[in-house]
Design an enzyme around this catalytic site. Structure first.
Site, PDB file in Angstrom:
ATOM      1  N   ASP A   9       6.237  75.061  59.648  1.00 21.69           N
ATOM      2  CA  ASP A   9       5.947  76.167  60.567  1.00 21.69           C
ATOM      3  C   ASP A   9       6.163  75.661  61.988  1.00 21.69           C
ATOM      4  O   ASP A   9       5.772  74.531  62.310  1.00 21.69           O
ATOM      5  CB  ASP A   9       4.499  76.651  60.380  1.00 21.69           C
ATOM      6  CG  ASP A   9       4.261  78.038  60.978  1.00 21.69           C
ATOM      7  OD1 ASP A   9       4.761  78.296  62.102  1.00 21.69           O
ATOM      8  OD2 ASP A   9       3.585  78.853  60.336  1.00 21.69           O
ATOM      9  N   ASP A  10       6.776  76.493  62.838  1.00 28.55           N
ATOM     10  CA  ASP A  10       7.047  76.069  64.214  1.00 28.55           C
ATOM     11  C   ASP A  10       5.870  76.316  65.141  1.00 28.55           C
ATOM     12  O   ASP A  10       5.915  75.954  66.323  1.00 28.55           O
ATOM     13  CB  ASP A  10       8.296  76.789  64.763  1.00 28.55           C
ATOM     14  CG  ASP A  10       8.103  78.294  64.805  1.00 28.55           C
ATOM     15  OD1 ASP A  10       7.631  78.865  63.802  1.00 28.55           O
ATOM     16  OD2 ASP A  10       8.419  78.909  65.838  1.00 28.55           O
ATOM     17  N   MET A  55       9.624  83.044  59.579  1.00 26.58           N
ATOM     18  CA  MET A  55      10.101  83.323  60.933  1.00 26.58           C
ATOM     19  C   MET A  55      10.104  82.055  61.775  1.00 26.58           C
ATOM     20  O   MET A  55       9.117  81.703  62.418  1.00 26.58           O
ATOM     21  CB  MET A  55       9.222  84.403  61.579  1.00 26.58           C
ATOM     22  CG  MET A  55       9.149  85.689  60.770  1.00 26.58           C
ATOM     23  SD  MET A  55      10.780  86.454  60.525  1.00 26.58           S
ATOM     24  CE  MET A  55      11.139  86.959  62.202  1.00 26.58           C
ATOM     25  N   ASN A 338      -1.700  52.440   1.620  1.00 25.76           N
ATOM     26  CA  ASN A 338      -0.455  51.889   1.062  1.00 25.76           C
ATOM     27  C   ASN A 338      -0.697  51.125  -0.237  1.00 25.76           C
ATOM     28  O   ASN A 338       0.056  51.244  -1.202  1.00 25.76           O
ATOM     29  CB  ASN A 338       0.209  50.971   2.090  1.00 25.76           C
ATOM     30  CG  ASN A 338       0.975  51.740   3.147  1.00 25.76           C
ATOM     31  OD1 ASN A 338       1.443  52.843   2.905  1.00 25.76           O
ATOM     32  ND2 ASN A 338       1.100  51.151   4.322  1.00 25.76           N
ATOM     33  N   ASP A 347       3.831  56.861   4.074  1.00 22.88           N
ATOM     34  CA  ASP A 347       4.802  57.484   4.982  1.00 22.88           C
ATOM     35  C   ASP A 347       4.486  58.960   5.203  1.00 22.88           C
ATOM     36  O   ASP A 347       4.622  59.489   6.302  1.00 22.88           O
ATOM     37  CB  ASP A 347       6.221  57.342   4.420  1.00 22.88           C
ATOM     38  CG  ASP A 347       6.748  55.914   4.526  1.00 22.88           C
ATOM     39  OD1 ASP A 347       6.091  55.095   5.204  1.00 22.88           O
ATOM     40  OD2 ASP A 347       7.810  55.629   3.940  1.00 22.88           O
ATOM     41  N   GLU A 373       0.693  51.616  11.790  1.00 18.59           N
ATOM     42  CA  GLU A 373      -0.193  52.785  11.844  1.00 18.59           C
ATOM     43  C   GLU A 373      -0.809  52.965  13.231  1.00 18.59           C
ATOM     44  O   GLU A 373      -1.802  53.662  13.390  1.00 18.59           O
ATOM     45  CB  GLU A 373      -1.313  52.635  10.807  1.00 18.59           C
ATOM     46  CG  GLU A 373      -2.295  51.504  11.081  1.00 18.59           C
ATOM     47  CD  GLU A 373      -1.871  50.171  10.458  1.00 18.59           C
ATOM     48  OE1 GLU A 373      -2.755  49.350  10.181  1.00 18.59           O
ATOM     49  OE2 GLU A 373      -0.656  49.944  10.261  1.00 18.59           O
TER      50      GLU A 373
END
Length: 456
Positions: A9-10, A55, A338, A347, A373
């Site tokens: 912003d100016d 603006m 397993n 799996d 795992e």
């Protein structure tokens, strides 16, 4: 959630006012007094949001926004345009040059903070997707950036949810024939309606008869394939507190009644553009990622990818002063699975575990198989409370439903997790992983099926 915001912003008074409002909410603020200066700052810094006055002399905000969105270096930065102009055509022009949102002076605090929060979330997700693409292969991000330029916003699929059939039909006329629009006057059927449907935007009226609109939005968000579906609320002035709550819950945008045709069309196009761009990013990552960084069994990224990505994200978090969490998970007593049932059953458990893990973490989180795992999750912009919520959600997703392994009865599996946070600029990836691993060991020692945070 914090963010780095650039105010353009100016007029110094306007800059100081916005800076004070944002600083009070702990946003980091940069300032620019002209369009060229703003573009230079965006090119040199990691800016998360641009608050852009329209603006300004020499180069107005529309041109600044057009240039930012035209550059591959800056087109991913959300732009919130702020102006004294109050004509609908000005809003439409701002959105069409690429602005992500629009506010009218004098700026309302509620709308300002709501928009900034919403855009900060958008930027976080976009950054994470871009970072993943860059980590995997540089060409992925290049393809994604080219895709942004080529995103077509026409021919969208839109759902309007409103118990007032006449109002819903009027909204529909604003959007056709550019888009295909369905109307739903029974909000209770929202989940059924969006399931399997190719909707790209949902418009939800706040004035639903006998239904909580935020509950409807929340139910849509619970579905995996609609978790990122853009939602726009249609609200009255009296709905403002609920709108703030909705944006905190992740609703993408809102528009106030009376609904202006061109503004609605522009906001819908903006959401479609974002949705299609995000889809392009995800497809780019998936299509270009080398098999070397993907785990064949689970489909998750592997340890090699995680370690490289952790280095990138930790450096970013430390340079920007942001939170980050790392979680290590280990399936309890997996060796017995397993040994007892065979590796084919093991799996199967790993595959299902990965699917539940992916569904339980957030869109910005990165889940990987670390080995055997053991799994890891990287959570950017995440504090202890958020990390705990994610970790507990994962633990429950594993423990509260049996695993189908082809027998008469499901197999019950649990998981232990260790979590640590990025605490200082001296942290390294190795230090974070060590702390998380120590926390995981404590979870195992204390009885398993639990989450333990690093106590350092």
């Amino acid at each position: 959630m914090t963010a780095r915001v650039l105010i353009v912003d100016d007029i110094p008074t306007n800059v100081r006012l916005l800076e004070a409002r944002l600083a009070a909410e702990y946003y980091e603020v940069l300032t620019a007094s002209s369009g060229p200066q703003a573009i230079e700052i965006c090119n040199r810094n990691d800016v998360d949001i641009v608050l852009l006055d329209v603006m300004m002399p020499d180069m107005d905000g529309f041109e600044v926004c057009r240039r930012l969105k035209a550059s591959p270096r800056t087109n991913h930065i959300p732009v919130l345009m702020i102006t004294a102009l109050d004509q609908p055509s000005d809003k439409v022009r701002g959105l069409e040059v690429g602005a992500d949102d629009f506010l009218t002076k004098p700026v309302d605090d509620m709308q300002l903070m709501a928009r900034v929060k919403s855009l900060a979330r958008l930027k976080t997700l976009t950054d994470e997707l871009r970072a993943r693409a860059l980590t995997g292969q540089q060409i992925a991000i290049e393809d994604a950036l080219r895709a942004m330029d080529n995103v077509d916003t026409g021919g969208g699929h839109v759902l309007v949810i409103d118990t007032d059939a006449r109002h819903a039909e009027r909204i529909k006329t604003y959007l056709v024939p550019e888009h295909s629009v369905d109307v739903l006057v029974q909000p209770a059927d929202a989940v059924f309606q969006v399931t399997g449907a190719p909707y790209e935007v949902v418009l939800v009226a706040m004035a639903l008869e006998n239904f909580d609109p935020l509950r409807v939005c929340s139910q849509i968000r619970t579905l995996e394939h609609t978790r990122t579906l853009p939602i726009i609320l249609i609200a009255d002035e009296t709905d403002r507190p609920k709108v703030v709550r909705a944006l905190d819950l992740g609703i993408n945008d809102f528009i106030m009644r009376p609904v202006e045709r061109n503004e609605l069309a522009a906001r819908v196009r903006t959401q479609i553009r974002r949705q299609r761009y995000a889809l392009e990013l995800r497809q780019s990552v998936n299509n270009t990622m080398a098999m070397a960084v993907t785990d064949d069994l689970t489909g998750l990224y592997n340890r090699r990818y995680f370690e490289r990505h952790l280095h990138v994200m930790l450096s970013k978090a430390q340079s920007q002063g942001r939170d980050m969490a790392v979680m290590i998970l280990d399936i309890d007593h997996f060796k017995a699975v397993n040994d007892t049932y065979g590796h084919h059953v093991g799996d199967s458990v790993l595959k299902e575990f990965a699917q539940r893990l992916r569904r339980s973490v957030r869109g910005v989180d990165l889940a990987c198989r670390f080995g055997g795992e053991e799994f890891v999750v990287l959570m950017p912009d995440t504090d202890m409370g958020q990390a705990e919520a994610v970790a507990e959600r994962v633990r429950r997703a594993i423990a509260e439903q049996g695993f189908d392994v082809g027998g008469d009865r499901p197999m019950w599996v649990t998981v232990s997790a260790g979590v640590t946070l990025n605490e200082s600029v001296s942290d390294t990836p190795a230090v974070l992983m060590k702390r998380a691993d120590v926390a995981l060991y404590r979870a195992k020692r204390q009885g398993r099926n639990q989450v333990v945070f690093d106590a350092a």
